[in-house]
Write an enzyme that holds these catalytic residues in place. Structure first.
Site, PDB file in Angstrom:
ATOM      1  N   ILE A  92      31.561   4.859  61.971  1.00 38.23           N
ATOM      2  CA  ILE A  92      31.403   5.338  63.481  1.00 38.23           C
ATOM      3  C   ILE A  92      30.164   5.996  63.618  1.00 38.23           C
ATOM      4  CG2 ILE A  92      32.551   6.939  64.929  1.00 38.23           C
ATOM      5  CD1 ILE A  92      35.014   6.659  63.360  1.00 38.23           C
TER       6      ILE A  92
ATOM      7  N   ASP B 297      32.697  11.194  43.913  1.00 37.51           N
ATOM      8  CA  ASP B 297      32.410  11.935  45.030  1.00 37.51           C
ATOM      9  C   ASP B 297      32.430  13.235  45.382  1.00 37.51           C
ATOM     10  OD1 ASP B 297      31.899   9.925  47.166  1.00 37.51           O
ATOM     11  OD2 ASP B 297      34.143   9.573  47.663  1.00 37.51           O
TER      12      ASP B 297
END
EC number: 2.7.2.1
Length: 366
Positions: free
Chosen positions: A318, A141
């Protein structure tokens, strides 16, 4: 290649999320182990959760492999396992086959991501024990942000041995890299030269992407910094952290910042943005406003790092599903002009599978 399928693994402290992709990168099956070390359960596809004793990660993997077998997918069908690894440390950046040296590098990064890398490593070791001949790959990541300039990565600390690992590493890199690589396919539009990417979920960050490369991001040394998140505090003065450590002690202060803050701390209710949107209280409204305010405020610094802006991309739970958040953020950034914007479905697992399959076929990476 014994089989054509890739098992993609995202291991956390109490859960293991897995997805099977075939050689054409179609998702075949998804199995999640939840409540490891607690009240365990397995979720297969979109079906109801099934109670299952999962005292530890190795047992959870045994249960996942057993369910795969029940679904007609055996170890012989798997070409590889590919892991999301949160932190690659100072040396590991690109997706790579896991060798003893790579495993050691992931282990050396444990102090840099103590809430994540131990579980990533446990998943790697569990699969090694269960299927020792199965090739395994790691995607990091932190890797996408290696292109940040030194002035963006360096904290203003003296150059000493004890500060050598303190850098702004950045996270959510797999999400941003997959967004960049799949942008045209998803939108039918060429990748904007100056793209502000927003990965908004329980963990949230922004990334300034210039000519397809990360030049700035809001997360830093750890996934704790930057935006207001589900339970993480985000931006906070280092002096305030030292104050908490003096008052509460290290462990309690760490727990507060990681698990009791963010949307949950502000609302006193929940980290779930959907539930907050449905709650008629000042605290719930403050939590949502705080989330959008800090996105907007830190977006300004990302835009400055790129020297302007040509587009905005929303991704994450979201970012993809909360239209009120998107509208508020876009309204708050209206000063920058009528900026084109897109919703890009998160495709981290598919991206990891794609990279693993490419390496499997590359004779330079046996």
């Amino acid at each position: 290649m014994a089989g054509g399928m890739v098992l993609v693994v995202n291991a956390g402290s109490s859960s293991i999320k897995t997805a099977i992709f075939d050689a054409d990168l179609r998702e075949v099956l998804r199995i999640d182990a939840q409540g490891i070390g607690q009240t365990g359960q397995l979720c297969i596809g979109s079906g109801a959760a099934q109670p299952c004793a999962l005292p530890d990660h190795p047992t959870a993997f045994q249960a996942i492999l057993a369910r795969l077998h029940q679904q007609g997918i055996t170890k012989g069908n798997l070409a590889a396992a590919a892991h999301r690894v949160v932190h690659g440390g100072p040396d590991l950046a690109t997706t790579t086959r896991i060798t003893p040296a790579v495993r050691s590098g992931i282990a050396e990064a444990l102090p840099l991501a103590p809430l994540h890398n131990p579980h990533n490593l446990a998943a790697i070791d569990a699969i090694t024990a269960l299927t020792p001949d199965l090739p395994q790959y790691a995607a990091f990541d932190t890797g996408f942000h290696r292109t940040n300039p030194e002035v963006a990565r360096r904290y203003a600390l003296p150059d000493r041995a004890e500060t050598s690992a303190l850098r702004r590493y950045g996270f959510h890199g797999i999400s941003y890299e997959s967004l960049v690589q799949g942008f045209y396919e998803t939108t039918g539009t060429p990748l904007p030269r100056r793209l502000l990417a927003l990965h908004l979920g329980n963990g949230a960050s922004l990334c300034a992407i210039l000519d397809g490369q990360s030049v700035a991001t809001t997360m830093g040394f750890s996934p704790l910094s930057g935006l207001t998140m589900g339970t993480r505090a985000g931006e906070i003065d280092a002096g305030a952290v030292l104050h908490l450590v003096r008052d509460l002690g290290l462990e309690k202060a760490e727990h507060l910042l990681h698990h009791e803050s963010g949307l949950r701390g502000l609302s006193g209710l929940t980290a779930d943005m959907r539930q907050l949107a449905e709650t008629d209280s000042d605290a719930a409204r403050l939590a949502r406003d705080h989330f959008c305010y800090w996105i907007t405020r830190q977006a300004g610094s990302m835009i400055a790092a790129m020297g302007g802006i040509d587009g905005i991309a929303f991704t994450g739970g979201i970012g993809e599903n909360d239209h009120e958040v998107r509208e508020k953020v876009l309204a708050n950034l209206s000063w920058a002009g009528n900026i084109p914007n897109w919703i890009i479905p998160a495709a981290e697992e598919k991206h990891i599978a794609r990279q693993a399959l490419a390496l499997l076929k590359d004779p330079a990476h046996p």
